[in-house]
Design an enzyme around this catalytic site. Structure first.
Site, PDB file in Angstrom:
ATOM      1  N   GLY A  35      36.606 -11.706  11.552  1.00  0.00           N
ATOM      2  CA  GLY A  35      37.358 -10.976  10.339  1.00  0.00           C
ATOM      3  C   GLY A  35      38.683 -10.244  11.317  1.00  0.00           C
TER       4      GLY A  35
ATOM      5  N   GLY B 133      32.402 -12.282  16.614  1.00  0.00           N
ATOM      6  CA  GLY B 133      31.842 -12.830  15.546  1.00  0.00           C
ATOM      7  C   GLY B 133      31.639 -11.633  14.471  1.00  0.00           C
TER       8      GLY B 133
ATOM      9  CG  ASP C 184      26.076 -11.871  27.972  1.00  0.00           C
ATOM     10  OD1 ASP C 184      26.664 -10.933  27.363  1.00  0.00           O
ATOM     11  OD2 ASP C 184      25.021 -12.270  28.515  1.00  0.00           O
TER      12      ASP C 184
ATOM     13  CB  CYS D 295      29.880  -1.243  11.267  1.00  0.00           C
ATOM     14  SG  CYS D 295      30.072  -0.936   9.116  1.00  0.00           S
TER      15      CYS D 295
END
Length: 472
Positions: free
Chosen positions: A293, A290, A339, A409
């Site tokens: 992208g 999710g 999960d 990130c």
């Protein structure tokens, strides 16, 4: 009979109804949503702008100003708070949040834009009259007139501690980052003062909109026909909109053949796809897919090779976003809600596995400036167990000879190298491989074997990537 309930007007100063300024009211509404609902500006602002356009209140210049007011105020919140503290006769925590939002909008116009001082003060006081009332508008007027007595450099000399006495606190005030974030980023860079200042400045710059042409569905040549579009720096599928273009106006984006995706995110997917394998290359997994992208790019790359991607996302609503992003992919794929720490697939199933794990998001502060004020050092402890569990599961999910990409990130060492080193220390049968050859043409990738991208060096979010081969 005299009406004693009304204050008599002063001669020569007739009552004037507050004038509504749709641009500044929208900016104020966006800041209140960020503060009250912990919303993200990049999610709140677009629907507000769209509604204003539909009502006929806004043109392109209005939208650009509203965007600058919101993002500029959020990025510079720490600096502006330090300046306001010097101009307000009580602690800022005692100032009502809506008043503080109006003041911050005013300070940004005074110190962070080219709006003339008199216009910045006048427009902000008028905003205060509309959204706060006359009494608080007088307070706003008095404070902003104090702020207007100096420019940004002058204020920083007054409110920022000297660098020689406390370099981290100095940088925190000057570049508007929490002190603990400055310290963490400096540790991750491992360099001198120039590097950290360049990074902090880059975090405060408005990022370009970057598009990805999904292979087999769109081409960069098509996207480059858009106004002010230029090629990406490193990804062969990237196109940058240099003047803040509207992605929704791009036909390929509307049709799902292209998408908005930071170039660093594209590079992570490409590096996993480029990593050398021992054996077949048929089954790929995105274990934290999710909102979709990277999964969309991986699915397109897999289809070109005759491979199949399984995109797994724990939260069902985010799995729905992944399915939407992958819809129309030219090759086979599957999206499931599962999960990633307790997967439904068998061990050793996949040839390539990507886990872009949940993290503090400190690498995307250009896009989500409010995140720097919400995150706390203790958040690292909350993410650490999940990050390690997801990496362990990824290693179990890949076959011997296959490759795992661990991405996040965030440049914080506790979320990058510390996680990889800790998992590999306890996991026999896996080894780090050099990720740099999988990113041809990208400079300043360090000594390896892992890779850290940086806003000030690469023009991307601060994405981290480690490539790991399963050996036994």
């Amino acid at each position: 009979m005299t009406d004693q309930s009304r204050r008599p007007r002063k001669p020569g100063k007739p009552y004037r109804r507050p004038q509504k300024d749709p641009v500044r009211i929208l900016a104020f509404d966006a800041l209140r949503a960020v503060d009250e609902r912990d919303a993200y500006a990049n999610l709140v602002l677009p629907p507000l702008l769209r509604k204003a356009r539909e009502k006929g209140d806004f043109d392109g210049r209005d939208a650009a100003l509203a965007t600058e007011l919101v993002y500029g105020t959020l990025r510079r919140q720490g600096t502006y708070d330090a300046i306001l503290s010097a101009c307000v006769d009580r602690p800022l925590r005692d100032v009502d949040p809506p008043v503080l939002d109006v003041l911050s909008l005013g300070v940004h116009q005074l110190l962070g834009t080219r709006i003339p001082s008199h216009a910045a003060v006048s427009a902000t006081v008028e905003l205060a009259r509309v959204v706060l009332g006359d009494g608080r508008a007088k307070f706003v007027n008095a404070v902003l007139r104090k702020v207007a007595q100096d420019d940004l450099d002058g204020w920083l000399e007054r409110v920022a501690p000297p660098y020689d006495e406390d370099p981290e606190d100095h940088l925190a005030v000057v570049h508007s980052h929490p002190r603990w974030v400055v310290s963490a980023l400096w540790d991750s860079l491992g360099g001198g003062r120039a590097g950290i200042e360049d990074l902090l400045e880059a975090d405060n710059e408005r990022p370009e909109v970057t598009l990805v042409a999904r292979p087999g569905r769109a081409t960069t040549e098509e996207l480059l026909r858009e106004e002010a579009a230029v090629p990406g720096r490193w990804s062969p599928y990237a196109v940058r909109l240099t003047e803040g273009g509207e992605p929704g106006a791009v036909e390929a984006v509307r049709e799902g053949r292209a998408g908005v995706q930071d170039e660093g995110s594209q590079l992570v997917a490409l590096a996993l796809a480029n990593a050398p394998l021992d054996g077949p290359d048929e089954r790929w997994l995105d274990g934290c897919a999710g909102p979709g992208g990277k999964a969309a790019l991986l699915a397109a790359l897999a289809a070109e090779r005759g491979a199949v991607l399984l995109a797994s996302e724990r939260q069902p609503h985010r799995a729905g976003l992944v399915a939407k992003a992958l819809a129309g992919n030219p090759g086979p794929y599957q999206v499931i809600a599962a999960d990633g720490t307790r997967p439904p697939w068998q061990p050793g199933t996949f040839d390539r596995v990507l886990v872009d794990v949940p993290c503090t998001g400190l690498g995307a502060l250009r896009r989500r400036p409010e995140a720097r004020w919400r995150r706390r050092p203790e958040d690292l402890d909350g993410f650490a167990p999940l990050q390690r569990a997801l990496l362990r599961t990824a290693l179990e999910s890949v076959r011997v000879g296959g490759v795992v990409g661990y991405a996040t990130c965030s440049p914080h060492l506790a979320e990058t190298r510390a996680v990889v080193d800790d998992v590999l220390k306890h996991y026999r049968g896996a080894e780090l491989i050099d990720a740099r050859p999988s990113l041809p043409g990208v400079p300043a990738l360090g000594d390896g074997p892992d890779v850290q991208l940086w806003p000030h060096l690469h023009g991307t979010d601060a994405m981290y990537l480690a490539l790991i081969r399963r050996t036994a």
